[in-house]
Enzyme design. Structure first.
Site, PDB file in Angstrom:
ATOM      1  N   ASP A 484       0.828  -1.207   0.000  1.00 42.17           N
ATOM      2  CA  ASP A 484       0.000   0.000   0.000  1.00 42.17           C
ATOM      3  C   ASP A 484       0.869   1.267   0.000  1.00 42.17           C
ATOM      4  O   ASP A 484       1.598   1.539   0.957  1.00 42.17           O
ATOM      5  CB  ASP A 484      -0.887  -0.060   1.259  1.00 42.17           C
ATOM      6  CG  ASP A 484      -1.958   1.005   1.277  1.00 42.17           C
ATOM      7  OD1 ASP A 484      -1.968   1.859   0.371  1.00 42.17           O
ATOM      8  OD2 ASP A 484      -2.794   0.981   2.206  1.00 42.17           O
ATOM      9  N   ASP A 551     -10.413   4.069  -1.368  1.00 47.88           N
ATOM     10  CA  ASP A 551     -11.094   3.081  -0.520  1.00 47.88           C
ATOM     11  C   ASP A 551     -12.603   3.081  -0.706  1.00 47.88           C
ATOM     12  O   ASP A 551     -13.236   4.132  -0.777  1.00 47.88           O
ATOM     13  CB  ASP A 551     -10.802   3.369   0.959  1.00 47.88           C
ATOM     14  CG  ASP A 551      -9.359   3.099   1.307  1.00 47.88           C
ATOM     15  OD1 ASP A 551      -8.546   2.949   0.382  1.00 47.88           O
ATOM     16  OD2 ASP A 551      -9.059   3.048   2.507  1.00 47.88           O
TER      17      ASP A 551
HETATM   18  C1  GLA Z   1      -5.451   2.298   2.760  1.00 46.23           C
HETATM   19  C2  GLA Z   1      -5.959   1.143   1.906  1.00 46.23           C
HETATM   20  C3  GLA Z   1      -6.981   0.358   2.697  1.00 46.23           C
HETATM   21  C4  GLA Z   1      -6.355  -0.157   3.977  1.00 46.23           C
HETATM   22  C5  GLA Z   1      -5.781   0.996   4.779  1.00 46.23           C
HETATM   23  C6  GLA Z   1      -4.956   0.514   5.956  1.00 46.23           C
HETATM   24  O1  GLA Z   1      -6.446   3.234   3.026  1.00 46.23           O
HETATM   25  O2  GLA Z   1      -6.491   1.601   0.711  1.00 46.23           O
HETATM   26  O3  GLA Z   1      -7.488  -0.710   1.929  1.00 46.23           O
HETATM   27  O4  GLA Z   1      -5.362  -1.097   3.657  1.00 46.23           O
HETATM   28  O5  GLA Z   1      -4.933   1.806   3.979  1.00 46.23           O
HETATM   29  O6  GLA Z   1      -4.430   1.548   6.715  1.00 46.23           O
END
Ligand code: GLA
Length: 735
Positions: A484, A551
């Site tokens: 990520d 997200d």
């Molecule tokens: C980002 C990702 C999420 C999750 C969070 C964790 O927002 O897109 O899917 O993994 O980080 O902190």
């Protein structure tokens, strides 16, 4: 749910509405005082969150101040005269509201509160102040000050209709709520009529069960009620058929004012037929592994237990645990290895030919499993992963191919070990034991990191330790890495070539090389929200999937934008081994923290969600607490004909072939020569659609079969008119 009020004799409450406020990103208790000087503060919309309105990045605390004259005429216009109400809408994430310096309400918890931070971002705030309270300055200037704390993006107030101040009327405080009665043998909905006020209401409550497709009322219950006030609700139980799409309508006619409030609720409905008691294979008959890599695979077979799963012609180097169907071992030589698997229980026997393709590709079909983020957020623990995996097995999800158990953010210790290897925090006593146990059940183990210094949740990332981390993952038996971007953004911002695609590719290529040095197959999941058109180069860094957007959250707006708008052009980029990832599933109990709630998507929206994600050949990672799975959610996740579309070995993602007003038709060709078709109504009203009129355009003239995938029933090939509810779908397979 829609709550509408109509009045004949009743007085309509007068309201004050505010769409903006003075705002400052900071925290100072003095801001609550009416005399505080906010002249130099910015003016901010309260109809949307503060992100994107020029508020500094990563703002945690912010104060809103509303200056208002509160006229006494508000009281005169009310037939209740009980209190003054402040409707602030939902707030990201916690707030305290002060009227002229007096605290009048608080929701959620700030980090300094007892028990620590707790988000209550989705709760609409309604704060009441008694009419005789000294806090109110009638016919004078008042200051409402709202202190907000945001734990993460986004932040602040977001009340589309604006902040409303009023002295409510009798009917205003009426609430109608619907819930499934847990103790009832037959599916039963409890309709509860309540009030937020102290004045007792009486009148008539009517509850109807309606078939929206035929518009027929199937059942009506009428009840005279009295004495309804705060803390003294009344309720009516109404039975309904769980296998049908229905609506429950409740209306209350208040006697004294003559006003009526009404609300319509859609109860959950289960379309997926129960699985037969005899064994049935539900997973695709193809699996990819690299030469010599350990294989962990569980044959997905539904049916009564105990069951024995065996094979008489397994390739050398492999074995099956007959009790749970876990296949393990490894094959060194590239090639296709086909064998027959047999499942047998007291009710019968089933066989499936199965091929392992040993070569350079893994993830020949999209990954299915679970990820901790949408339910537990940063509160994930090893115990929660274990209990979720046990539930995955006990509730039968493993019988449908759900296999990955992925820990998201929140597992790393604050410091690396002295030798630079990554350390786990106290919530994860042993990653190796966790991996071994998952593998013994035929499940797979997933983990999360960032190419930057810190993850999105502020935990340690892999920067400058990529190879060491890949080696740790290998030693723990990790099968999936979600990588990520997050903290890497800070480094990227300082790079001279940060306008180039190469600068986005670089950190992902680096980790890919480290992963490929490990003697195991690690599914490589890119998470950088679609930057630099990741779908165009994801395959080049040998990623198995890449997140295409930011997200997801459990609202129609979020799911619609991610699923329908943002995937429309991405069809060419998905193929076996490399998938577009529109983010995790938002069905079941979610919450991104220790506080879980039911998904806010309506049942129809949830059918749409799963239908679209299977059409999109998306990763199918469940994001809810598996221990609390209900029958409705199991029905959504465990329909073998629906899942077969997602897992189809042709691996061609659906395309949006038709967009006709609110109707969208997405289709995808399947390996048996048929086509999966999702007919979606993305509009706010139910529709009757004649699919026949699109056949020519879709190249589907002369249909020989139409199968309803959710209901698993053949439909007429000539009458192709379908009722499709608001935000709903008709999901079919045609030949
Ligand atoms: C980002 C990702 C999420 C999750 C969070 C964790 O927002 O897109 O899917 O993994 O980080 O902190």
């Amino acid at each position: 749910m829609l709550l509408s009020a109509s009045g004949m004799l009743g007085l309509q409450a007068q309201t004050l509405t505010f769409k903006t406020a003075r705002f400052k990103a900071m925290d100072d208790p003095a801001c609550a005082a009416p005399s505080y000087d906010d002249k130099n503060w910015q003016t901010l919309k309260v109809t949307q969150v503060w992100d994107g309105q020029g508020v500094p990045e990563n703002t945690r605390y912010g104060w809103y101040r509303f200056t208002m004259r509160i006229p006494k005429s508000l009281v005169e216009a009310s037939d209740l005269k009980e209190c003054l109400e402040f409707h602030l809408g939902p707030i990201d994430d916690a707030d305290e509201a002060y009227l002229n310096g007096t605290l009048i309400g608080k929701t959620g918890k700030m980090p300094s509160d007892e028990g620590g931070y707790h988000s209550a971002w989705s709760t609409p705030r309604v704060y009441q102040v008694k009419l005789d309270s000294k806090a109110i300055r009638w016919d004078e200037e008042n200051v409402l000050a709202v202190r907000c704390y945001s734990g993460n993006h986004p932040g602040g107030m977001f009340v589309p209709e604006g902040v409303v101040v009023k002295v409510p009327s009798r009917i205003d405080g009426t609430t109608l709520s619907f819930s499934r009665k847990p103790s009832a043998k037959e599916p039963t909905c409890t309709v509860q009529l309540g009030s937020t006020h102290q004045t007792a209401l009486s009148g008539q409550l009517t509850v109807e069960v309606i078939d929206p497709e035929t518009e027929q009322t199937l059942n009506t219950i009428t009840r005279k009620v009295s004495g309804v006030k705060a803390g003294k609700p009344v309720s009516v139980d109404v039975p309904y058929d769980l296998s049908r799409m229905l609506q429950i309508k409740a209306s209350f006619k208040e006697k004294k004012s003559g006003c009526t409030v009404a609300s319509i609720h859609q109860p959950q409905y289960i379309l997926t037929p129960a699985a037969p008691a005899a064994p049935r294979f539900n997973t695709p008959a193809l699996y990819g592994a690299r030469p010599g890599s350990p294989i962990h695979f569980r044959f997905g077979v539904s049916g009564e237990r105990p069951m024995k799963i065996t094979s008489s012609n397994l390739p050398a180097g492999l074995s099956i645990n007959p009790d749970n169907g876990a296949l393990s071992g490894s094959i060194a030589k590239p090639g296709g290895y086909t064998f027959t698997v047999c499942a047998e229980n007291a009710k019968g026997k089933a066989e499936q030919k199965f091929t392992i393709r040993v070569g350079s590709k893994i993830a020949l079909t999209p990954p299915m499993g679970w990820n901790s983020w949408n339910c537990w957020g940063l509160s994930v623990t090893q115990d929660k992963v274990i209990s979720s995996a046990k539930a995955l097995i006990e509730k039968g999800l493993a019988d449908y191919g759900y296999a990955y158990m992925n820990i998201d953010d929140g597992w790393e210790a604050p410091q690396r070990n002295a030798d630079g290897t990554i350390a786990v925090n106290e919530k994860f006593p042993s990653m190796k034991e966790l991996g071994d146990w998952l593998h013994s059940e035929g499940l797979k183990f997933g983990i999360y990191s960032s190419p930057g210094d810190l993850t999105c949740g502020g935990y340690l990332g892999s920067i400058d330790h990529e190879l060491q981390d890949a080696e740790s993952y290998n030693s723990w038996g990790v099968d999936y890495l979600k990588y990520d971007w997050c903290g890497y953004g800070r480094k990227h911002a300082t790079e001279p070539d940060n306008q180039t695609v190469a600068s986005f590719v670089r950190p992902y290529l680096l980790m890919e090389r480290c992963l490929r040095q490990q003697p195991r197959d690690i599914f490589y999941s890119l998470c950088q929200y679609g930057m630099a058109d990741v779908w165009k180069w994801g395959e080049a860094v040998d990623a198995n999937s890449w997140r295409t957007t930011g997200d997801i959250t459990d609202t129609w707006t979020s799911m619609y934008d991610i699923g329908f708008v943002r995937q429309a052009e991405l069809q060419p980029y998905a193929k076996p081994g490399h998938w577009n990832d529109p983010d995790m599933l938002i069905v079941g109990k979610v919450g991104w923290s220790a506080n879980l709630r039911d998904s806010r998507l309506t049942p129809d929206e949830q059918y749409t969600h799963i239908s679209l994600w299977t059409l999109l050949a998306s990763n199918m990672l469940i994001g809810c607490d598996l221990a609390q799975l209900d029958d409705f959610t199991i029905g959504l996740l465990c329909n073998n004909e629906v899942n077969a579309v997602n897992q189809d070995i042709l691996g061609i993602q659906a395309k949006r072939d038709i967009e006709d007003g609110d109707i969208q038709i997405w289709t995808r060709p399947l390996s048996d020569g048929s086509r999966a078709v999702g007919i979606f109504n993305v509009g706010a009203e139910p529709m009757r659609v004649d699919f026949g009129k699109y056949l020519k355009q879709l190249g589907l003239e002369g249909l020989s079969s139409v199968r309803d995938l959710w209901r698993q029933k053949d439909l007429s090939t000539t009458d192709l008119r379908y009722y499709i509810p608001t935000h709903g779908v008709r999901y079919i397979k045609v030949k």
